[in-house]
Design an enzyme around this catalytic site. Structure first.
Site, PDB file in Angstrom:
ATOM      1  N   TYR A 101      57.188  87.654 -11.165  1.00  0.00           N
ATOM      2  CA  TYR A 101      57.998  87.881  -9.965  1.00  0.00           C
ATOM      3  C   TYR A 101      57.267  88.854  -9.053  1.00  0.00           C
ATOM      4  O   TYR A 101      56.774  89.896  -9.521  1.00  0.00           O
ATOM      5  CB  TYR A 101      59.360  88.479 -10.354  1.00  0.00           C
ATOM      6  N   GLU A 189      60.216  87.122  -1.227  1.00  0.00           N
ATOM      7  CA  GLU A 189      59.874  87.111  -2.643  1.00  0.00           C
ATOM      8  C   GLU A 189      59.326  85.781  -3.109  1.00  0.00           C
ATOM      9  O   GLU A 189      59.620  84.735  -2.535  1.00  0.00           O
ATOM     10  CB  GLU A 189      61.058  87.562  -3.515  1.00  0.00           C
TER      11      GLU A 189
END
Ligand code: GDP
Ligand code: MN
Length: 381
Positions: A101, A189
């Protein structure tokens, strides 16, 4: 404003971040045509403004164009977290060796942009934060210098021990910061950022939220808005120049000024109620704005009482009163309305309302208590 994954992917790609190709389809047939063009195994992904699409069955692999068509047919029209899927992204399926991530957000507490990265990618970052917070690594960015090379590499080494992969990841983080700045993002993101079996680092999913206040000077980004994917009430409100956020409660609030609107919601909660919304009719309220506000609030079936809280300054109380009267002539409001107004042209407002048999209060506590009593059956705290 939320971007769709396919839009966010385009922005990343233009910034030089490795992203698999792909295209969007609105029908199953289009999905098959894209799969034919791409050749080989593809991934079909629901394009809605929600995370966790994978878990909800909105991300599926297909071996053949026929299978792509069948899967797209199932995903199109599906509901994910209350949102209907109108489009799917069709992209070549990547082989995945590991998932990480990476993200950058506006961190209000730190007064800066902050990067967060985690080697535990693929799943919701909220879940990682709750269960294994030690697996999240952060880096504040000083706006004067941007993300410095050693900071990018430091973050990247939290993801990969291998220097080659870490260098690829550091380059991606640096470019992600440019995307974040250029689009006026409040969040950018990539989850998952994957490593392929060949050792290439790739962005497989992208999420971008743009600060609405940045849109005026970025017409190209503003043009990406997809109103069909947004809450219809919020779309209507934006067009009517009202700031409206839907909430889960049943006391509809119509207030002038964001600060007073926040205080009103607090007071509703204090007296044991739950606000159905945040709504700021703004500083200069013409009667038309009040009519629009009432239309939006009464369209929410959860609303069981409506509370006006107007502190007249630039906003004139008589304008608001005229708006309320005009609205009740245009359509029937079936739930009780409690009106509190005080300030500029208060007396005229009271006369306008009294003439049609409505009452106005001047005390805010009293008004909120009454509105809450209307939904709790008199049991206000
Ligand atoms: P989200 O659930 O809404 O965040 O959607 P994602 O795009 O992140 O997809 C969820 C999961 O599906 C990912 O974490 C991957 O494990 C898997 N996935 C997505 N794209 C691909 C792909 O191209 N190949 C493979 N093998 N898995 C994928
Ligand atoms: Mn994801």
């Amino acid at each position: 404003m939320n971007l769709h994954e396919y839009q966010a992917r385009d922005l990343l790609r233009h910034a030089g971040i490795p992203v698999p190709p792909g295209d969007v389809a609105a029908t199953a047939k289009e999905a098959r045509m894209i799969a034919e063009r791409l050749g080989g195994k593809v991934v079909i992904k629901a394009q809605v403004h929600a995370g966790g699409r994978g878990k909800a069955g909105g991300v599926k692999l297909a071996d053949t164009p026929q299978e792509a068509e069948a899967i797209a047919g199932k995903i199109l029209g599906m509901q994910i977290k209350g949102l209907t899927v109108h489009k799917v992204l069709v992209a070549p399926a990547a082989e995945i060796a590991s998932e990480a991530y990476v993200g950058v957000i506006v961190d209000r507490a730190a007064h800066s942009a902050t990067f967060m990265v985690s080697p535990a990618g693929g799943i919701d970052i909220e879940e990682v934060a709750a269960k294994t917070p030690e697996k999240i690594f952060r880096q504040r960015v000083d706006a004067r210098y941007g993300l410095l090379p050693h900071q990018a590499l430091g973050l990247a080494f939290h993801l990969y021990e291998d220097a080659g992969k870490a260098r690829q990841a550091a380059d991606i983080l640096t470019r992600l910061y440019q995307v974040f700045l250029n689009c006026g993002g409040s969040l950018c993101e990539i989850n998952p950022l994957v490593v392929t079996p060949e050792g290439q680092v790739l962005a497989l999913d992208a999420k971008i939220v743009v600060d609405d206040n940045e849109l005026d000077r970025r017409p190209d980004i503003a043009a990406l808005r997809d109103e069909s994917a947004e809450d219809p009430a919020e779309v209507t409100a934006r067009r009517a120049n009202l700031t409206y956020i839907k909430l889960d409660g049943n006391v509809g609030c119509i207030v002038n000024g964001a600060g007073l609107a926040m205080a009103t919601m607090d007071l509703v909660k204090y007296y044991g109620g739950e606000p159905a919304n945040f709504l700021d009719i703004g500083g200069s309220s013409n009667p038309e704005k009040v009519v629009n506000a009432l239309k939006i609030i009464t369209a929410d079936p959860h609303v069981k009482a409506i509370l006006f809280n107007i502190f007249g300054g630039i906003t004139r109380c008589d304008d608001v009163a005229n708006g309320i009267v005009a609205a009740t002539k245009q359509f029937t409001v079936t739930v009780p309305i409690v009106i509190r107004l005080t300030g500029t042209n208060e007396q005229q407002a009271v006369e306008i309302l009294n003439a049609v048999g409505m009452k106005a209060l001047t005390d805010m506590d009293e008004a909120v208590k009454q509105a809450v009593a209307n939904v709790t059956g008199g049991k206000a705290a």
